[in-house]
Design a protein around this motif. Sequence first.
Motif, PDB file in Angstrom:
ATOM      1  N   SER A  18       0.892  -1.050  -0.048  1.00 31.66           N
ATOM      2  CA  SER A  18      -0.078   0.093  -0.263  1.00 31.66           C
ATOM      3  C   SER A  18       0.704   1.208  -0.073  1.00 31.66           C
ATOM      4  CB  SER A  18      -0.931  -0.055   1.182  1.00 31.66           C
ATOM      5  OG  SER A  18      -0.218  -0.168   2.371  1.00 31.66           O
ATOM      6  N   ARG A  19       2.016   1.072   0.466  1.00 37.85           N
ATOM      7  CA  ARG A  19       3.016   2.336   0.310  1.00 37.85           C
ATOM      8  C   ARG A  19       4.323   1.887   0.051  1.00 37.85           C
ATOM      9  NH1 ARG A  19      -1.450   3.588   2.198  1.00 37.85           N
ATOM     10  NH2 ARG A  19      -1.860   5.253   3.690  1.00 37.85           N
ATOM     11  N   ARG A  20       5.248   2.781  -0.308  1.00 37.31           N
ATOM     12  CA  ARG A  20       6.712   2.766  -0.355  1.00 37.31           C
ATOM     13  C   ARG A  20       7.453   3.466   0.604  1.00 37.31           C
ATOM     14  NH1 ARG A  20       7.931   3.485  -7.069  1.00 37.31           N
ATOM     15  NH2 ARG A  20       6.456   1.867  -7.736  1.00 37.31           N
ATOM     16  N   PHE A  21       8.186   2.399   1.354  1.00 32.98           N
ATOM     17  CA  PHE A  21       8.695   3.092   2.423  1.00 32.98           C
ATOM     18  C   PHE A  21      10.350   2.612   2.403  1.00 32.98           C
ATOM     19  CE2 PHE A  21       5.968   2.744   6.447  1.00 32.98           C
ATOM     20  CZ  PHE A  21       5.071   3.304   5.743  1.00 32.98           C
ATOM     21  N   TYR A  22      11.177   3.976   2.057  1.00 32.80           N
ATOM     22  CA  TYR A  22      12.664   3.865   2.010  1.00 32.80           C
ATOM     23  C   TYR A  22      13.157   4.397   3.319  1.00 32.80           C
ATOM     24  CZ  TYR A  22      12.147   3.073  -3.065  1.00 32.80           C
ATOM     25  OH  TYR A  22      11.915   2.649  -4.093  1.00 32.80           O
ATOM     26  N   ALA A  23      14.314   3.804   3.713  1.00 33.18           N
ATOM     27  CA  ALA A  23      15.083   4.269   4.929  1.00 33.18           C
ATOM     28  C   ALA A  23      16.419   4.615   4.256  1.00 33.18           C
ATOM     29  CB  ALA A  23      15.283   3.032   5.998  1.00 33.18           C
ATOM     30  N   ALA A  24      16.393   5.999   4.651  1.00 35.54           N
ATOM     31  CA  ALA A  24      17.918   6.432   4.447  1.00 35.54           C
ATOM     32  C   ALA A  24      19.029   5.865   5.433  1.00 35.54           C
ATOM     33  CB  ALA A  24      17.826   7.961   4.687  1.00 35.54           C
ATOM     34  N   LEU A  57      17.622  -3.966   6.251  1.00 38.65           N
ATOM     35  CA  LEU A  57      16.488  -3.164   5.994  1.00 38.65           C
ATOM     36  C   LEU A  57      15.730  -3.781   4.965  1.00 38.65           C
ATOM     37  CD1 LEU A  57      18.242   0.402   5.822  1.00 38.65           C
ATOM     38  CD2 LEU A  57      16.576  -0.538   7.680  1.00 38.65           C
ATOM     39  N   TRP A  58      16.186  -4.511   3.917  1.00 42.05           N
ATOM     40  CA  TRP A  58      15.591  -5.323   2.742  1.00 42.05           C
ATOM     41  C   TRP A  58      14.719  -6.498   3.379  1.00 42.05           C
ATOM     42  CZ3 TRP A  58      20.849  -4.584  -0.068  1.00 42.05           C
ATOM     43  CH2 TRP A  58      20.882  -3.489  -1.005  1.00 42.05           C
ATOM     44  N   ALA A  59      15.443  -7.050   4.290  1.00 42.12           N
ATOM     45  CA  ALA A  59      14.797  -8.450   4.953  1.00 42.12           C
ATOM     46  C   ALA A  59      13.532  -7.859   5.749  1.00 42.12           C
ATOM     47  CB  ALA A  59      15.798  -9.097   5.934  1.00 42.12           C
ATOM     48  N   GLN A  60      13.301  -6.671   6.010  1.00 40.74           N
ATOM     49  CA  GLN A  60      12.041  -6.420   6.690  1.00 40.74           C
ATOM     50  C   GLN A  60      11.273  -5.281   5.991  1.00 40.74           C
ATOM     51  OE1 GLN A  60      13.433  -4.890  11.186  1.00 40.74           O
ATOM     52  NE2 GLN A  60      15.140  -4.374   9.950  1.00 40.74           N
ATOM     53  N   GLY A  61      11.466  -5.575   4.555  1.00 38.96           N
ATOM     54  CA  GLY A  61      10.439  -5.000   3.500  1.00 38.96           C
ATOM     55  C   GLY A  61      10.671  -3.764   3.256  1.00 38.96           C
ATOM     56  N   LEU A  62      11.823  -3.076   3.744  1.00 40.72           N
ATOM     57  CA  LEU A  62      11.919  -1.610   3.495  1.00 40.72           C
ATOM     58  C   LEU A  62      12.908  -1.443   2.412  1.00 40.72           C
ATOM     59  CD1 LEU A  62      12.565  -0.267   7.196  1.00 40.72           C
ATOM     60  CD2 LEU A  62      10.554  -0.284   6.022  1.00 40.72           C
ATOM     61  N   GLY A  63      12.720  -0.201   1.582  1.00 41.43           N
ATOM     62  CA  GLY A  63      13.752   0.075   0.529  1.00 41.43           C
ATOM     63  C   GLY A  63      14.929   0.717   1.176  1.00 41.43           C
ATOM     64  N   VAL A  64      15.834   0.846   0.339  1.00 46.41           N
ATOM     65  CA  VAL A  64      17.107   1.727   0.925  1.00 46.41           C
ATOM     66  C   VAL A  64      17.312   2.942   0.122  1.00 46.41           C
ATOM     67  CG1 VAL A  64      19.745   1.514   0.998  1.00 46.41           C
ATOM     68  CG2 VAL A  64      18.447  -0.418   1.803  1.00 46.41           C
ATOM     69  N   ALA A  65      17.178   4.099   0.753  1.00 44.56           N
ATOM     70  CA  ALA A  65      17.603   5.422   0.183  1.00 44.56           C
ATOM     71  C   ALA A  65      19.272   5.508   0.319  1.00 44.56           C
ATOM     72  CB  ALA A  65      17.056   6.398   0.576  1.00 44.56           C
ATOM     73  N   GLU A  66      20.197   5.156  -0.726  1.00 44.69           N
ATOM     74  CA  GLU A  66      21.372   5.156  -0.634  1.00 44.69           C
ATOM     75  C   GLU A  66      22.109   6.431  -0.812  1.00 44.69           C
ATOM     76  OE1 GLU A  66      23.888   4.275   0.931  1.00 44.69           O
ATOM     77  OE2 GLU A  66      23.820   2.116   0.358  1.00 44.69           O
ATOM     78  N   ALA A  93       7.176   7.361   2.112  1.00 46.62           N
ATOM     79  CA  ALA A  93       8.017   7.936   2.977  1.00 46.62           C
ATOM     80  C   ALA A  93       9.308   7.444   2.641  1.00 46.62           C
ATOM     81  CB  ALA A  93       7.889   7.464   4.431  1.00 46.62           C
ATOM     82  N   LEU A  94      10.344   8.431   2.858  1.00 47.52           N
ATOM     83  CA  LEU A  94      11.922   8.284   2.587  1.00 47.52           C
ATOM     84  C   LEU A  94      12.598   9.067   3.880  1.00 47.52           C
ATOM     85  CD1 LEU A  94      13.765   8.989  -0.731  1.00 47.52           C
ATOM     86  CD2 LEU A  94      14.798   8.827   1.645  1.00 47.52           C
ATOM     87  N   LEU A  95      13.038   8.231   4.918  1.00 44.92           N
ATOM     88  CA  LEU A  95      13.108   8.876   6.132  1.00 44.92           C
ATOM     89  C   LEU A  95      14.413   8.306   6.677  1.00 44.92           C
ATOM     90  CD1 LEU A  95       9.542   8.770   7.532  1.00 44.92           C
ATOM     91  CD2 LEU A  95      10.913  10.892   7.405  1.00 44.92           C
ATOM     92  N   GLY A  96      15.236   9.467   7.436  1.00 47.80           N
ATOM     93  CA  GLY A  96      16.355   8.843   8.224  1.00 47.80           C
ATOM     94  C   GLY A  96      16.045   8.351   9.314  1.00 47.80           C
ATOM     95  N   ILE A  97      14.896   8.256   9.854  1.00 45.22           N
ATOM     96  CA  ILE A  97      14.455   7.775  11.146  1.00 45.22           C
ATOM     97  C   ILE A  97      14.122   6.293  10.783  1.00 45.22           C
ATOM     98  CG2 ILE A  97      11.813   8.354  11.055  1.00 45.22           C
ATOM     99  CD1 ILE A  97      14.106   8.024  14.334  1.00 45.22           C
ATOM    100  N   PHE A  98      13.799   5.778   9.731  1.00 44.18           N
ATOM    101  CA  PHE A  98      13.210   4.667   9.479  1.00 44.18           C
ATOM    102  C   PHE A  98      14.282   3.511   9.676  1.00 44.18           C
ATOM    103  CE2 PHE A  98       9.221   4.948   6.566  1.00 44.18           C
ATOM    104  CZ  PHE A  98       8.703   5.270   7.762  1.00 44.18           C
ATOM    105  N   GLY A  99      15.746   4.078   9.582  1.00 41.26           N
ATOM    106  CA  GLY A  99      16.781   3.034   9.890  1.00 41.26           C
ATOM    107  C   GLY A  99      16.686   2.546  11.375  1.00 41.26           C
TER     108      GLY A  99
END
Length: 385
Positions: free
Chosen positions: A32-38, A68-77, A270-276
Amino acid sequence: MSIRLPAADGGYRLHRPCADPLAPLVCGPARSRRFYAAAHVVADPLAASMQARPVVDWEATLAFRHRLWAQGLGVAEAMDTAQRGMGLDWPTAAELIRRSAAEARAVGGRILCGAGTDQLDPAGGHALSEIAAAYEEQLAHAEACGAGAVLMASRALAAAARGPEDYLEVYGGLLRQSARPVVLHWLGPVFDPELAGYWGHRDLEAATGVFLKVVADCPEKVDGVKISLLDAERERDIRRRLPPGVRCYTGDDHHYPELIAGDGEFTGDALLGIFGPIAPLAARAALALDRDDPAGFRELLDPTVALSRHLFAPPTRYYKTGVVLLAWLAGYQEHFTMVGGFQSARPLPHLATAYEQADLLGLFPDPELAEARMRRLLAMYGVAS
């Protein structure tokens, strides 16, 4: 058992470490969303003291991305969380992008990579053509590595631009030549004071108009926009004015639960630094949205806001220090050393509060390890815990 933590007022408080941390989670990306962790970079602590250039511990850095990928999150590199403009130079960032993009392909993980102009001499005096060429080099590198690109805000462009027309020229040229849709990042001066007046205006409404014109002139080349102004109402306004199909990735580390949840008409990615740091909770919250459970989403994510606001407190650009601290305490790296020595950018009481709030959320897989490492840090400062 409790640990004595220093407070900002010079006193102390007792904290009883968590006895029930979050269980491990492995899942696919949310639907339902795209979540990226910076994601941050892990420095090589020995080489960092002997080399003029940044030296990265590639094994630990890439292992964090796999987590992060194993938990379904994208990576903002190679974004500002990876210390772009604060210790990580372009050659190292280019290698980081190459390695991470290859790892993403190997596991089918989502990845976006930052493209900017930080190979230019920070002393300034660059022509628009030089700035555009620097952007083009980094954009081409990200795309050649098979990653989507985030066009990051440029200090060089902020210093050189004479007005909105220069931003339209540079960004328009980049969008016309991009091989795939990109994400446009508006990073506000709260994160980087050198970006004040971006888009040619210090007035936010006027700047918003220029930003939206960049999108409207080439919407098919814009996957989305990332708004990092810590201004929830401004972000909602921008979201309402975007062309159909252009995503809004919140970069607001103060108001992200409400901005992601939306208002019934608009929802957010979301593309967030806090997601890490909060990845286990962010992943669970994303799954709640997939189940059409907005109340469950807020129940999971709302309690994380206090930690995020603490990490991103002024001076906001030093939030990376707290991010790396929590990765060390969680056992994801073996030291608390940062590229450029920025582990010293926050005072001890700030670090102690970050530990306490993260522990209360159950974010440390091994609370005893986190406690032992926090005691070691306190002892280094001469604080008996």
